[in-house]
Design an enzyme around this catalytic site. Structure first.
Site, PDB file in Angstrom:
ATOM      1  N   GLY A  98     -66.827  39.637  36.267  1.00 41.85           N
ATOM      2  CA  GLY A  98     -67.178  39.130  37.422  1.00 41.85           C
ATOM      3  C   GLY A  98     -68.812  38.798  37.343  1.00 41.85           C
ATOM      4  O   GLY A  98     -69.392  38.970  38.408  1.00 41.85           O
ATOM      5  N   GLY A 148     -70.451  47.052  29.527  1.00 44.69           N
ATOM      6  CA  GLY A 148     -71.066  46.886  28.611  1.00 44.69           C
ATOM      7  C   GLY A 148     -71.683  48.022  27.802  1.00 44.69           C
ATOM      8  O   GLY A 148     -72.202  49.102  28.352  1.00 44.69           O
ATOM      9  N   GLU A 159     -67.830  45.845  41.327  1.00 43.42           N
ATOM     10  CA  GLU A 159     -66.304  45.443  40.821  1.00 43.42           C
ATOM     11  C   GLU A 159     -65.815  46.813  40.149  1.00 43.42           C
ATOM     12  O   GLU A 159     -64.483  46.954  40.326  1.00 43.42           O
ATOM     13  CB  GLU A 159     -66.071  44.180  39.571  1.00 43.42           C
ATOM     14  CG  GLU A 159     -64.959  44.223  39.088  1.00 43.42           C
ATOM     15  CD  GLU A 159     -64.976  43.010  37.862  1.00 43.42           C
ATOM     16  OE1 GLU A 159     -63.908  43.220  36.896  1.00 43.42           O
ATOM     17  OE2 GLU A 159     -65.976  42.303  37.793  1.00 43.42           O
ATOM     18  N   GLY A 201     -72.450  46.360  35.433  1.00 39.82           N
ATOM     19  CA  GLY A 201     -71.308  45.644  34.773  1.00 39.82           C
ATOM     20  C   GLY A 201     -70.921  46.476  33.485  1.00 39.82           C
ATOM     21  O   GLY A 201     -71.634  47.270  33.135  1.00 39.82           O
TER      22      GLY A 201
END
Length: 367
Positions: free
Chosen positions: A272, A151, A174, A149
């Site tokens: 997501g 971040g 994603e 992800g």
């Protein structure tokens, strides 16, 4: 409109922007973004004009949306009108990333530069991120299918060696963070054993640096797909060894996870994360990992709290709690009682806050 809302929400003065009603936050599950318009006429908002930036058409009249597919192609199939700006800077990618000129209603010539940035220098990352990466590394096994992800802390993992000792990793996600594509160049991500797309790197957005974009252009190993596919938990769960790594703002001692809000106030977008967490949770041997520092504001605030305050938005319920990684270690919550979870989480909290957390745990769970 969604991108604009997120940009405002991420701004330092987001509280003022929301309070003055300049923007309206729209919570959504990305794979269901179009469900209301598709299946419930009158409840959803159909797409009127869709604006896209695409590559020049090839000899057969196909244009590419580039390395950022998101829902561009699937939205074009829904929109009443599709208007595109043609830019030579858009890389031609493989997968479901193409539209035919017969699907377009208007074409405008443009000359946008290719959007990319150099990867960060690993030497610039703080020691906290190096400790997080070391703990994540202990969870990675050969043949895992990764998802990373966006971040501050998850984005540092590829550059800080979290995956360097693993073999034949896969990728189904994603998006990519800096250093992810380089794991392919180095032979660490091969996707040799991924169940759904063997020998294919699947994502909705691929590539971060100029070198990444050059490497993925016309490279069939990288398959771009809509996030309506990549973010579907039922699809994600079909990977037997799914390892998802996503960030959070706070975790309470029962395992509730807060991702995108502090109290009721929006801090960032959730993207997501819930989809991938749920997909990994349902995966046969999957592990849904949540990454966060053990403290914030120079150590004065614990990110692990006894219980959430009234009004705190819960992004992931405690029933789906799995693995939490901080700079202090790894907390394994799956199959644990609330009391056992509290013990696991206190062990990975910042040392300055552990006594307080133990006192609160006794008050809440050990009367």
């Amino acid at each position: 409109a969604w991108d604009l809302q997120v940009q405002y929400a991420l701004a330092p003065d987001n509280r003022r922007a929301l309070a003055s009603r300049l923007v309206d936050f729209h919570p959504l599950h990305m794979i269901n973004q179009h469900k209301a318009a598709d299946s419930r006429p009158g409840e959803g908002r159909p797409i009127d004009d869709l604006l896209l930036v695409v590559s020049p058409p090839d000899e057969r009249g196909w244009v590419c949306v580039g390395n950022s597919v998101w829902d561009a192609v699937t939205s074009a199939r829904r929109a009443r009108r599709v208007i595109v700006e043609i830019s030579p800077g858009i890389p031609r990618t493989c997968g479901d990333s193409w539209l035919h000129v017969s699907q377009l209603d208007a074409i405008v010539e443009g000359d946008r530069p290719r959007l990319a940035a150099p990867d960060p220098d690993p030497a610039d990352f703080p020691d906290l991120d190096r400790r997080i990466a070391k703990h994540v590394k202990s969870l990675v096994t050969d043949g895992d299918t990764l998802q990373l992800g966006l971040g501050t802390h998850t984005g540092a993992l590829p550059l800080l060696g979290a995956f360097d000792d693993a073999n034949d990793l896969g990728y189904f996600g994603e998006l990519t963070v800096p250093g992810t594509v380089d794991l392919v160049r180095r032979g660490i991500i091969t996707c040799r054993n991924t169940e759904l797309h063997p020998r294919q790197f699947v994502s909705s957005y691929v590539g971060n640096s100029p070198e990444d974009l050059e490497f993925i252009e016309n490279n069939p190993f990288f398959q771009l797909r809509s996030y309506e596919y990549t973010n579907d938990p039922t699809v994600i769960a079909r990977h037997q060894n799914m390892l998802t790594l996503n960030g959070a703002l706070m975790v309470d001692l029962s395992g509730q996870i807060g991702v995108y809000a502090i109290g009721p106030m929006v801090y960032s977008g959730t993207g997501g994360q819930l989809a991938f967490h749920l997909g990994a949770f349902l995966s046969k041997k999957g592990r849904a990992v949540t990454v966060l520092p053990s403290s914030a504001k120079a150590g004065t605030v614990s990110t692990i709290v006894p219980q959430f305050a009234q009004g705190q938005i819960v992004s992931i319920p405690r029933e789906l709690a799995d693995t939490i990684v901080t700079d202090q270690g790894v907390a394994r919550l799956l199959g644990k009682s609330v009391r056992e979870r509290a013990e696991e989480l206190i062990a990975v909290a910042h040392p300055d806050h552990r006594d307080w957390l133990r006192d609160e745990a006794r008050r809440l769970y050990h009367p």
